[in-house]
Design a protein around this motif. Structure first.
Motif, PDB file in Angstrom:
ATOM      1  N   ILE A  40       0.847  -1.190   0.000  1.00 50.93           N
ATOM      2  CA  ILE A  40       0.000   0.000   0.000  1.00 50.93           C
ATOM      3  C   ILE A  40       0.887   1.246   0.000  1.00 50.93           C
ATOM      4  N   VAL A  41       0.750   2.079  -1.042  1.00 52.45           N
ATOM      5  CA  VAL A  41       1.524   3.318  -1.154  1.00 52.45           C
ATOM      6  C   VAL A  41       0.580   4.461  -1.508  1.00 52.45           C
ATOM      7  N   ASP A  42       1.011   5.699  -1.210  1.00 53.80           N
ATOM      8  CA  ASP A  42       0.166   6.824  -1.603  1.00 53.80           C
ATOM      9  C   ASP A  42       0.225   7.014  -3.109  1.00 53.80           C
ATOM     10  N   ASN A  43      -0.796   7.648  -3.654  1.00 53.42           N
ATOM     11  CA  ASN A  43      -0.988   7.687  -5.098  1.00 53.42           C
ATOM     12  C   ASN A  43       0.036   8.552  -5.817  1.00 53.42           C
ATOM     13  N   ASN A  44       0.558   9.587  -5.155  1.00 59.94           N
ATOM     14  CA  ASN A  44       1.434  10.543  -5.836  1.00 59.94           C
ATOM     15  C   ASN A  44       2.912  10.200  -5.690  1.00 59.94           C
ATOM     16  N   GLU A  45       3.409  10.179  -4.442  1.00 62.56           N
ATOM     17  CA  GLU A  45       4.840   9.977  -4.237  1.00 62.56           C
ATOM     18  C   GLU A  45       5.235   8.518  -4.059  1.00 62.56           C
ATOM     19  N   GLY A  46       4.250   7.651  -3.827  1.00 62.67           N
ATOM     20  CA  GLY A  46       4.566   6.235  -3.667  1.00 62.67           C
ATOM     21  C   GLY A  46       5.158   5.890  -2.318  1.00 62.67           C
ATOM     22  N   ASN A  47       4.856   6.685  -1.272  1.00 66.45           N
ATOM     23  CA  ASN A  47       5.359   6.372   0.063  1.00 66.45           C
ATOM     24  C   ASN A  47       4.661   5.120   0.591  1.00 66.45           C
ATOM     25  N   PRO A  48       5.410   4.074   0.959  1.00 62.19           N
ATOM     26  CA  PRO A  48       4.777   2.833   1.424  1.00 62.19           C
ATOM     27  C   PRO A  48       4.294   2.946   2.862  1.00 62.19           C
ATOM     28  N   LEU A  49       3.159   2.311   3.136  1.00 57.86           N
ATOM     29  CA  LEU A  49       2.622   2.292   4.488  1.00 57.86           C
ATOM     30  C   LEU A  49       3.473   1.433   5.406  1.00 57.86           C
ATOM     31  N   GLY A  50       4.100   0.401   4.882  1.00 53.19           N
ATOM     32  CA  GLY A  50       4.891  -0.479   5.733  1.00 53.19           C
ATOM     33  C   GLY A  50       4.156  -1.768   6.002  1.00 53.19           C
TER      34      GLY A  50
END
Length: 372
Positions: free
Chosen positions: A113-123
């Motif tokens: 699961i990552v955010d739509n823009n920067e691709g930061n993963p939730l972990g």
């Protein structure tokens, strides 16, 4: 009206030029480095007595899934894979198999699961629910290594069997399952108290059981008995003004799930099915035979259009790769050599039986090239 001095006119032109050049979109603000945050789910996380087959998990921003087929693990394993997709700020999961009674279901998303823009993963995000009145929370973890070189194995399934019979691994799918990450690490979640056998499997046909000797496997002789204990870890807080200095060291209480140091060494079982894999004549002076498994005896070869006494036999120690050198230069120039091969092969009942093949060893080097 007095004329504008020349130097002022030039200055106005320069100011106007830079004003036009600076026109554009406003700054989008600081770069987003925060991963998505969980907001709510239906049913609630760790819900009990759940009968819903559709799960909705909502986050605080638009999200997407990366490599869901590799990273998302659903336990217990399903005969028909659930549908896992995103819709705006939500992850939607739909089960197609009938939900088992009194069972804990876990959906381990890893870092998919990552955010739509920067691709930061939730972990390491995991969602769980139970179809019965209680939810199982035990975990076991460890590492899977390649037995040949002790390198970590990525993407291999690791599962538990509550059925302690050795044959369960070959006839029943796993009760609980996980998959290793890029470091060979795994964690199996949602385990009930009890005794288990643990296996790793590179499952070629995705049926969650070992039914082919081409599949890589690993196992542990001793039983796995999940447990938990209170533990303390240290969390270092660095000074905000001078990040090279420690501000405080906090003592964090947490629950440690055991065992957490399981080591599995994976290997591929030696194939004992005997058959002729390949025959070739790469050079004019030789031809080779390749068998699928080692053998105690060499095959018997008879030349049908040449004298087999003109051959020198060179076999490896396993007798599964045999090289035949052709002594007669006249035979070397012939385009085709026909031979009868008698050897032992495995039949449909798994027994070694005599078999006879007729082979045509065709010279791969065209005659024009040989005479050139």
């Amino acid at each position: 009206m007095k004329p504008i001095p020349k130097y002022i006119a030039i200055l106005l032109v320069i100011i106007g030029f830079y004003a036009c050049a600076s026109t554009g979109s406003p700054d989008g603000g600081p770069y987003d480095e925060e991963p998505p945050k969980f907001v709510r789910a239906t049913p609630e996380p760790n819900a009990t007595n759940n009968t819903r087959k559709k799960i909705s998990i909502e986050f605080d921003e638009f999200i997407k899934l990366e490599n869901a087929s590799e990273k998302v693990i659903i336990s217990p394993p399903q005969k028909e894979s659930p549908e896992v997709k995103t819709s705006g700020k939500r992850v939607l999961v739909e089960f197609f198999d009938t939900l088992q009674e009194n069972m804990t279901y876990t959906i381990d998303f890893g870092d998919a699961i990552v955010d739509n823009n920067e691709g930061n993963p939730l972990g390491q995000f995991t969602y769980a629910f139970a179809t019965g009145p209680t939810i199982d929370t035990m975990e076991v973890s460890g590492t899977v290594l390649n037995a040949a070189d002790l390198e970590p194995i990525k993407g291999i399934q690791v599962g538990l069997h509550q059925n302690l019979n050795d044959s369960a691994f070959t006839t029943l799918p796993f009760d609980r399952i996980s998959r290793t990450d890029s470091r060979g690490k795994f964690t199996i979640r949602g385990i009930a108290p009890g005794k288990y056998r643990i296996y790793a499997l590179m499952d070629g046909n995705q049926n969650y059981l070992f039914d082919s000797k081409t599949e890589v496997i690993a196992f542990q002789d001793s039983l796995v008995v999940p447990s938990m204990e209170g533990a303390v870890r240290q969390d270092t807080v660095w000074n905000e003004l001078d990040t090279t200095k420690i501000d405080t060291i906090k003592q964090i209480n947490y629950t440690r799930f055991l065992p957490d140091n399981i080591i599995l060494r994976a290997f591929k079982e030696e194939n004992d099915l005997q058959y002729l894999m390949k025959s070739e004549r790469p050079k004019t002076t030789q031809f080779s035979l390749y068998f699928s498994a080692k053998s105690d005896t060499l095959p018997t070869l008879k030349g049908l259009d040449f004298d087999e006494k003109e051959l020198i036999v060179e076999a490896n120690p396993r007798k599964d790769s045999i090289l035949y050198w052709i002594k007669d230069t006249t035979l070397c120039e012939r385009d085709t050599l026909t031979l009868q091969l008698d050897y032992l092969a495995t039949d449909t009942l798994g027994q070694l039986v005599p078999k006879t093949d007729t082979l045509r060893m065709i010279n791969k080097i065209p005659k024009a090239r040989r005479l050139a």
